[in-house]
Design an enzyme around this catalytic site. Structure first.
Site, PDB file in Angstrom:
ATOM      1  CB  CYS A  31      -2.854   2.174   5.659  1.00 21.05           C
ATOM      2  SG  CYS A  31      -1.998   1.210   4.214  1.00 21.05           S
TER       3      CYS A  31
ATOM      4  CG  HIS B 108      -2.357  -0.891   1.268  1.00 18.21           C
ATOM      5  ND1 HIS B 108      -3.158  -0.630   1.860  1.00 18.21           N
ATOM      6  CD2 HIS B 108      -2.156  -2.142   0.703  1.00 18.21           C
ATOM      7  CE1 HIS B 108      -4.108  -1.685   1.617  1.00 18.21           C
ATOM      8  NE2 HIS B 108      -3.560  -2.549   0.890  1.00 18.21           N
TER       9      HIS B 108
ATOM     10  CD  GLU C 260      -2.232   4.378   2.930  1.00 21.41           C
ATOM     11  OE1 GLU C 260      -3.534   4.732   3.065  1.00 21.41           O
ATOM     12  OE2 GLU C 260      -2.016   3.890   1.964  1.00 21.41           O
TER      13      GLU C 260
ATOM     14  CB  CYS D 262      -7.187   0.076   4.105  1.00 25.64           C
ATOM     15  SG  CYS D 262      -5.451  -0.679   4.752  1.00 25.64           S
TER      16      CYS D 262
END
Length: 156
Positions: free
Chosen positions: A89, A56, A58, A86
Site C-alpha cells: 500500500c 486492502h 488503501e 504495508c
C-alpha cells in the site's frame, strides 16, 4: 469542548470504513481519499471476504479515486488510513503520487511509513509523501487491538 480538526474529521470517516471490515470478519482497516475538502473514495479491508491479498483498504480507495479522477495520478489528494500502510500500500501511495498520508496508528510489525521501513520517504524515488501520524490514535489502535483480542479468544 475541543473543535475537531479536518484530519480528525476524515480519520473518523476512515474509522467508519474500518468498522465495515470488522463487521464482515476482516481486519478493521479503513481508508478515505480527500480532494478539495471532499471525500472522493472510500475503502476497507476485504482480504478474507474477497479471498485476495490485494483487497486492502488503501488499494480499494486508490482504485476508486483514480477511476473518478480519470487518471492514475492523485497529486492533489490526501489519503487517510487507520493503520500504517504495508509495503504494497505504501508503494501504491507513492505510485499514485499522493502528496500526503494521514495515519491513525502505527504498525510495528509491517508498517512502511516509518515503523519497519519508510517507503513513503525514499530519496531515490521520484515522489515522497508527507506523513502525519497518530491522528485519533487511541480510537484506531483500540479498534484493531480489540479485533485481534477477540480473534485470540475465539481460537482458545
Amino acid at each position: 469542548m475541543k473543535k475537531m480538526t479536518a484530519d480528525e474529521k476524515f480519520m473518523k470517516m476512515a474509522l467508519t470504513q474500518a468498522k465495515k471490515a470488522a463487521a464482515i470478519g476482516d481486519v478493521p482497516i479503513g481508508c478515505v481519499i480527500v480532494r478539495d475538502g471532499k471525500v472522493i473514495a472510500r475503502g476497507y479491508n476485504r482480504r478474507m471476504a474477497d479471498h485476495s491479498t490485494l483487497a486492502h483498504a488503501e488499494l480499494t480507495a486508490i482504485r476508486k479515486a483514480c477511476r473518478l479522477a480519470g487518471d492514475w495520478r492523485l497529486e492533489d489528494c490526501t489519503i487517510y488510513v487507520t493503520l500504517e500502510p504495508c509495503p504494497m500500500c505504501a508503494g501504491a501511495i507513492v505510485q499514485a503520487r499522493i502528496p500526503r498520508c494521514v495515519i491513525g496508528c502505527m504498525n510495528p510489525k509491517a508498517g512502511c511509513a516509518g515503523s519497519v521501513l519508510n517507503l513513503l520517504d525514499v530519496a531515490g524515488f521520484n515522489h515522497q509523501v508527507e506523513v502525519t501520524k497518530n491522528v485519533l490514535h487511541d480510537e484506531c489502535s483500540t479498534l484493531i487491538s480489540n479485533f485481534f483480542k477477540s480473534l485470540r479468544n475465539k481460537q482458545q
